[in-house]
Design a protein around this motif. Structure first.
Motif, PDB file in Angstrom:
ATOM      1  N   TYR A  57       0.830  -1.203   0.000  1.00  0.00           N
ATOM      2  CA  TYR A  57       0.000   0.000   0.000  1.00  0.00           C
ATOM      3  C   TYR A  57       0.861   1.249   0.000  1.00  0.00           C
ATOM      4  O   TYR A  57       2.039   1.219   0.329  1.00  0.00           O
ATOM      5  CB  TYR A  57      -0.976   0.009   1.178  1.00  0.00           C
ATOM      6  CG  TYR A  57      -0.353   0.145   2.541  1.00  0.00           C
ATOM      7  CD1 TYR A  57      -0.305   1.383   3.181  1.00  0.00           C
ATOM      8  CD2 TYR A  57       0.166  -0.953   3.219  1.00  0.00           C
ATOM      9  CE1 TYR A  57       0.249   1.519   4.445  1.00  0.00           C
ATOM     10  CE2 TYR A  57       0.714  -0.829   4.486  1.00  0.00           C
ATOM     11  CZ  TYR A  57       0.758   0.413   5.089  1.00  0.00           C
ATOM     12  OH  TYR A  57       1.300   0.541   6.344  1.00  0.00           O
ATOM     13  N   ASN A  64      -8.224   4.451   1.950  1.00  0.00           N
ATOM     14  CA  ASN A  64      -8.500   3.880   0.648  1.00  0.00           C
ATOM     15  C   ASN A  64      -9.068   2.478   0.786  1.00  0.00           C
ATOM     16  O   ASN A  64      -9.017   1.878   1.850  1.00  0.00           O
ATOM     17  CB  ASN A  64      -7.252   3.881  -0.227  1.00  0.00           C
ATOM     18  CG  ASN A  64      -6.020   3.422   0.513  1.00  0.00           C
ATOM     19  OD1 ASN A  64      -6.055   3.175   1.710  1.00  0.00           O
ATOM     20  ND2 ASN A  64      -4.928   3.308  -0.181  1.00  0.00           N
ATOM     21  N   LYS A  65      -9.629   1.955  -0.284  1.00  0.00           N
ATOM     22  CA  LYS A  65     -10.206   0.614  -0.259  1.00  0.00           C
ATOM     23  C   LYS A  65      -9.125  -0.434  -0.443  1.00  0.00           C
ATOM     24  O   LYS A  65      -8.066  -0.167  -0.989  1.00  0.00           O
ATOM     25  CB  LYS A  65     -11.268   0.476  -1.339  1.00  0.00           C
ATOM     26  CG  LYS A  65     -12.501   1.301  -1.026  1.00  0.00           C
ATOM     27  CD  LYS A  65     -13.691   0.802  -1.771  1.00  0.00           C
ATOM     28  CE  LYS A  65     -14.900   1.586  -1.301  1.00  0.00           C
ATOM     29  NZ  LYS A  65     -16.136   0.975  -1.688  1.00  0.00           N
ATOM     30  N   LEU A  67      -8.055  -3.989  -2.138  1.00  0.00           N
ATOM     31  CA  LEU A  67      -8.292  -4.974  -3.172  1.00  0.00           C
ATOM     32  C   LEU A  67      -7.816  -6.304  -2.600  1.00  0.00           C
ATOM     33  O   LEU A  67      -6.644  -6.456  -2.277  1.00  0.00           O
ATOM     34  CB  LEU A  67      -7.512  -4.645  -4.444  1.00  0.00           C
ATOM     35  CG  LEU A  67      -7.768  -5.572  -5.618  1.00  0.00           C
ATOM     36  CD1 LEU A  67      -7.699  -4.794  -6.918  1.00  0.00           C
ATOM     37  CD2 LEU A  67      -6.802  -6.730  -5.658  1.00  0.00           C
ATOM     38  N   ALA A  88      -3.691  -1.152  -9.794  1.00  0.00           N
ATOM     39  CA  ALA A  88      -4.558  -0.973  -8.627  1.00  0.00           C
ATOM     40  C   ALA A  88      -3.936   0.001  -7.632  1.00  0.00           C
ATOM     41  O   ALA A  88      -4.614   0.891  -7.106  1.00  0.00           O
ATOM     42  CB  ALA A  88      -4.828  -2.320  -7.965  1.00  0.00           C
ATOM     43  N   TYR A  93      -5.707   1.924  -4.443  1.00  0.00           N
ATOM     44  CA  TYR A  93      -6.086   0.764  -3.650  1.00  0.00           C
ATOM     45  C   TYR A  93      -4.925   0.256  -2.808  1.00  0.00           C
ATOM     46  O   TYR A  93      -3.768   0.393  -3.186  1.00  0.00           O
ATOM     47  CB  TYR A  93      -6.549  -0.391  -4.548  1.00  0.00           C
ATOM     48  CG  TYR A  93      -7.904  -0.187  -5.148  1.00  0.00           C
ATOM     49  CD1 TYR A  93      -9.045  -0.638  -4.492  1.00  0.00           C
ATOM     50  CD2 TYR A  93      -8.051   0.452  -6.375  1.00  0.00           C
ATOM     51  CE1 TYR A  93     -10.304  -0.455  -5.047  1.00  0.00           C
ATOM     52  CE2 TYR A  93      -9.300   0.641  -6.936  1.00  0.00           C
ATOM     53  CZ  TYR A  93     -10.421   0.187  -6.270  1.00  0.00           C
ATOM     54  OH  TYR A  93     -11.651   0.373  -6.818  1.00  0.00           O
ATOM     55  N   ARG A  94      -5.242  -0.353  -1.685  1.00  0.00           N
ATOM     56  CA  ARG A  94      -4.306  -1.178  -0.943  1.00  0.00           C
ATOM     57  C   ARG A  94      -4.524  -2.593  -1.463  1.00  0.00           C
ATOM     58  O   ARG A  94      -5.626  -2.945  -1.867  1.00  0.00           O
ATOM     59  CB  ARG A  94      -4.630  -1.174   0.550  1.00  0.00           C
ATOM     60  CG  ARG A  94      -4.381   0.145   1.196  1.00  0.00           C
ATOM     61  CD  ARG A  94      -4.813   0.107   2.648  1.00  0.00           C
ATOM     62  NE  ARG A  94      -4.496   1.402   3.229  1.00  0.00           N
ATOM     63  CZ  ARG A  94      -4.083   1.560   4.465  1.00  0.00           C
ATOM     64  NH1 ARG A  94      -3.953   0.529   5.271  1.00  0.00           N
ATOM     65  NH2 ARG A  94      -3.808   2.759   4.921  1.00  0.00           N
TER      66      ARG A  94
END
Length: 183
Positions: A57, A64-65, A67, A88, A93-94
Motif C-alpha cells: 500500500y 482507501n479501499k 483490493l 490498482a 487501492y491497498r
C-alpha cells in the motif's frame, strides 16, 4: 450469500484472465510499503498452507479501499500479476494477496459419482473454503484455513502491528470482522 458469490466471481474471473499473462519482473514497488505476514503469525492455530500473505500500500493514502487478491486453484502469493497490482496501487487501492488453501479445486472434488450423489457439492465446497463453517468432508480445510477467517486474523494482526497503516478502519469495531464496504 452475496460475499461468497462476489469472492467466487473474483476468484474465477481473475484466475482465468490473469493466469495466461506473463508476470513482469521489472515493475518497481519500492515506493510502496510491502509486508509479508505468514498466516501462522496472524493466527497461531494455522498449521497448513502457511505461505505469506502479501500486503502492499501507499503510506500517504490513509483512507482507501482494499483490493483482496485470491489466487486460483493451486496458486501462490509468490506469483502475482504485478502489472495488475501496479495499476490498482496507482488507482489508490491497498492490496492484500491472501494466502489460503487453494488446492484441491472444486472441479477436482465435485465430479463423477460424488457429484451425482451430492448436487450441492460445489456450493458446500466453496462455503467451506470461504467461511470454514460447514462439515464438507472431501477437503481437509479447517476453520482457520478458510478465506474469511484468514482475512479477519490478518486485518486484526495488521491493526496491532502496522500502526502507520491504520488497518483498524477495515474492521467493524464491535465485532472485529471485516468491513466489506471498504474491501
Amino acid at each position: 450469500s452475496a460475499i461468497a458469490t462476489f469472492i467466487l466471481l473474483v476468484m474465477v474471473s481473475l484466475s482465468a484472465n490473469l493466469t495466461a499473462q506473463k508476470v513482469s519482473p521489472t515493475i518497481d514497488f519500492s515506493a510502496y510499503k510491502r509486508l509479508k505476514v505468514k498466516p501462522s503469525e496472524a493466527d497461531p492455530s494455522v498449521k497448513n498452507w502457511d505461505s505469506a500473505h502479501r500486503v502492499i500500500y501507499d503510506k500517504a493514502i490513509k483512507n482507501n479501499k482494499v483490493l483482496l487478491w485470491l489466487t486460483g486453484t493451486g496458486g501462490s502469493t509468490d506469483h502475482v500479476p504485478q502489472s495488475f497490482f501496479k495499476t490498482a496501487l496507482d488507482q489508490g487501492y491497498r492490496i492484500i494477496a491472501l494466502s489460503f488453501m487453494s488446492a484441491p479445486g472444486v472441479s477436482q472434488v465435485c465430479k463423477g459419482d460424488y457429484l451425482s450423489q451430492n448436487v450441492d457439492c460445489a456450493a458446500e465446497f466453496r462455503r467451506k473454503r470461504i467461511y470454514g463453517d460447514n462439515t464438507f468432508l472431501p477437503i481437509p480445510d479447517q476453520y482457520q484455513d478458510a478465506i474469511v477467517p484468514r482475512l479477519t486474523k490478518l486485518l486484526q494482526y495488521l491493526s496491532k502491528n502496522d500502526k502507520e497503516g491504520v488497518w483498524s478502519q477495515y474492521l467493524d469495531q464491535n465485532t472485529g470482522k471485516p468491513l466489506w464496504s471498504k474491501i
